[in-house]
Design a protein around this motif. Structure first.
Motif, PDB file in Angstrom:
ATOM      1  N   GLU A 141       0.821  -1.214   0.000  1.00 15.40           N
ATOM      2  CA  GLU A 141       0.000   0.000   0.000  1.00 15.40           C
ATOM      3  C   GLU A 141       0.858   1.268   0.000  1.00 15.40           C
ATOM      4  O   GLU A 141       0.466   2.292   0.563  1.00 15.40           O
ATOM      5  CB  GLU A 141      -0.939   0.007   1.210  1.00 15.40           C
ATOM      6  CG  GLU A 141      -2.029  -1.040   1.174  1.00 15.40           C
ATOM      7  CD  GLU A 141      -3.139  -0.708   0.178  1.00 15.40           C
ATOM      8  OE1 GLU A 141      -3.068   0.366  -0.449  1.00 15.40           O
ATOM      9  OE2 GLU A 141      -4.061  -1.517   0.035  1.00 15.40           O
TER      10      GLU A 141
ATOM     11  N   ARG B 206     -11.273   2.692  -6.294  1.00 13.37           N
ATOM     12  CA  ARG B 206     -10.344   2.216  -7.314  1.00 13.37           C
ATOM     13  C   ARG B 206     -10.746   0.863  -7.888  1.00 13.37           C
ATOM     14  O   ARG B 206     -10.622   0.655  -9.104  1.00 13.37           O
ATOM     15  CB  ARG B 206      -8.920   2.151  -6.743  1.00 13.37           C
ATOM     16  CG  ARG B 206      -8.755   1.318  -5.482  1.00 13.37           C
ATOM     17  CD  ARG B 206      -7.344   1.368  -4.932  1.00 13.37           C
ATOM     18  NE  ARG B 206      -7.232   0.620  -3.674  1.00 13.37           N
ATOM     19  CZ  ARG B 206      -6.099   0.363  -3.072  1.00 13.37           C
ATOM     20  NH1 ARG B 206      -4.952   0.779  -3.596  1.00 13.37           N
ATOM     21  NH2 ARG B 206      -6.066  -0.302  -1.939  1.00 13.37           N
TER      22      ARG B 206
ATOM     23  N   ASN C 297       1.326   3.352  -2.245  1.00 13.78           N
ATOM     24  CA  ASN C 297       0.685   4.459  -2.960  1.00 13.78           C
ATOM     25  C   ASN C 297      -0.448   5.108  -2.176  1.00 13.78           C
ATOM     26  O   ASN C 297      -0.829   6.240  -2.474  1.00 13.78           O
ATOM     27  CB  ASN C 297       0.146   3.967  -4.310  1.00 13.78           C
ATOM     28  CG  ASN C 297       1.251   3.606  -5.280  1.00 13.78           C
ATOM     29  OD1 ASN C 297       2.342   4.179  -5.243  1.00 13.78           O
ATOM     30  ND2 ASN C 297       0.993   2.642  -6.149  1.00 13.78           N
ATOM     31  N   THR C 298      -1.005   4.403  -1.193  1.00 16.44           N
ATOM     32  CA  THR C 298      -2.167   4.927  -0.473  1.00 16.44           C
ATOM     33  C   THR C 298      -1.893   5.258   0.992  1.00 16.44           C
ATOM     34  O   THR C 298      -2.485   6.181   1.544  1.00 16.44           O
ATOM     35  CB  THR C 298      -3.332   3.914  -0.528  1.00 16.44           C
ATOM     36  OG1 THR C 298      -2.885   2.670   0.019  1.00 16.44           O
ATOM     37  CG2 THR C 298      -3.798   3.693  -1.958  1.00 16.44           C
TER      38      THR C 298
ATOM     39  N   SER D 225      -0.883   9.075   2.431  1.00 23.18           N
ATOM     40  CA  SER D 225      -1.970  10.049   2.518  1.00 23.18           C
ATOM     41  C   SER D 225      -2.806   9.822   3.770  1.00 23.18           C
ATOM     42  O   SER D 225      -3.177  10.780   4.467  1.00 23.18           O
ATOM     43  CB  SER D 225      -2.851   9.942   1.270  1.00 23.18           C
ATOM     44  OG  SER D 225      -3.944  10.826   1.356  1.00 23.18           O
TER      45      SER D 225
ATOM     46  N   ASP E 292      -6.822   2.459   2.361  1.00 23.56           N
ATOM     47  CA  ASP E 292      -7.355   3.326   1.309  1.00 23.56           C
ATOM     48  C   ASP E 292      -8.633   4.036   1.742  1.00 23.56           C
ATOM     49  O   ASP E 292      -9.419   4.484   0.918  1.00 23.56           O
ATOM     50  CB  ASP E 292      -7.598   2.530   0.023  1.00 23.56           C
ATOM     51  CG  ASP E 292      -8.586   1.383   0.200  1.00 23.56           C
ATOM     52  OD1 ASP E 292      -9.015   1.140   1.357  1.00 23.56           O
ATOM     53  OD2 ASP E 292      -8.922   0.737  -0.801  1.00 23.56           O
TER      54      ASP E 292
ATOM     55  N   THR F 204     -13.797   6.244   1.246  1.00 25.39           N
ATOM     56  CA  THR F 204     -12.968   5.132   0.784  1.00 25.39           C
ATOM     57  C   THR F 204     -12.732   5.212  -0.712  1.00 25.39           C
ATOM     58  O   THR F 204     -13.506   5.826  -1.452  1.00 25.39           O
ATOM     59  CB  THR F 204     -13.610   3.781   1.158  1.00 25.39           C
ATOM     60  OG1 THR F 204     -12.652   2.734   0.981  1.00 25.39           O
ATOM     61  CG2 THR F 204     -14.820   3.491   0.277  1.00 25.39           C
ATOM     62  N   SER F 205     -11.681   4.580  -1.154  1.00 25.15           N
ATOM     63  CA  SER F 205     -11.304   4.598  -2.560  1.00 25.15           C
ATOM     64  C   SER F 205     -12.267   3.763  -3.404  1.00 25.15           C
ATOM     65  O   SER F 205     -12.661   2.661  -3.015  1.00 25.15           O
ATOM     66  CB  SER F 205      -9.878   4.068  -2.715  1.00 25.15           C
ATOM     67  OG  SER F 205      -9.557   3.887  -4.084  1.00 25.15           O
TER      68      SER F 205
END
Length: 237
Positions: free
Chosen positions: A18, A196, A20-21, A24, A93, A193-194
């Motif tokens: 994770e 994606r 990339n998430t 953040s 995420d 929440t994402s």
């Protein structure tokens, strides 16, 4: 003299690749009001092969290296290490609302032993909005891990934590057991929440897959088969 809060919250985040998430989310957690209520932020890593662990440590989180993966297993490992009276399980995420710490403390003080937030997605689409709308109801069928979960640690340990044999549906299964001994509340604020997985797999297709897996679980399909279904049907996000 400023008093120190007597109730402390351990935030537990299961992760696997994770990088990339996670940054953040950690930035968000370290800046929200009510920092005095945070006992620790525990990132439970399930054998990541990317930079997740390095990033988590560098940003000030505690890291538990799990010898295996699966959210339920990882969250159990984090709970064992946690020293706060309240456990707050959160996906990497997802982002809780700005005042989530105060919200949780208020509900604990009001006599609730566990609960979650409503859900919304980070992508504007009518179907996702209508889907998330149902999360306001205190019904087990619409309880998802993306909504996060808080529970008193002693209650979590008493029920045995997340089931070790569940890789899929572990977040929904535990709510039924929690409610048997705890007042449970859906707080009227939103975890974002994402979307994606929906965007990569197609919004309607992704929802159909979730329904398919859910009903397969309800009708007793084995975890091994459910995991195979998941991997076969869902493209990586």
């Amino acid at each position: 003299m400023i008093s120190t809060p007597t109730i402390k919250i351990s935030i537990i985040i299961p992760v696997r690749n994770e990088a990339n998430t996670l940054p953040s989310l950690l930035r968000h957690l370290f800046r929200v009001p009510g920092q005095e209520y945070i006992q620790e932020i525990i990132v439970c890593d399930g054998m990541s092969t990317d930079n997740t662990v390095v990033l988590a440590i560098g940003m000030g989180a505690s890291v538990t290296l799990c010898q295996g993966w699966g959210r339920g297993f990882q969250m159990n490992e984090g709970a064992k290490r946690a020293s706060g009276q309240i456990l707050y399980f959160l996906h990497a995420d997802s982002k809780p609302p700005e005042n989530f710490l105060f919200d949780i403390i208020d509900q604990i003080n009001a006599g609730y032993g566990a609960g979650c937030f409503r859900l919304r997605f980070d992508y504007e689409h009518w179907f996702l909005k209508s889907n998330a709308w149902f999360t306001r109801f205190n019904v087990n069928a619409v309880r998802f891990g993306d909504q996060s979960l808080f529970i008193k640690k002693d209650s979590f340990m008493k029920i045995g934590g997340f089931r070790k044999d569940l890789v899929i549906m572990e977040d929904q299964e535990i709510v039924g057991r929690i409610k048997k001994g705890n007042r449970f509340i859906v707080i009227p604020d939103y975890v974002e929440t994402s979307a994606r997985k929906y965007r990569v797999n197609g919004i309607y297709r992704m929802q159909a897959i979730f329904f398919y897996i859910y009903f397969a679980y309800v009708f007793g399909v084995s975890q091994n088969r459910l995991v195979k279904m998941y991997k076969r049907l869902i493209r990586a996000s």
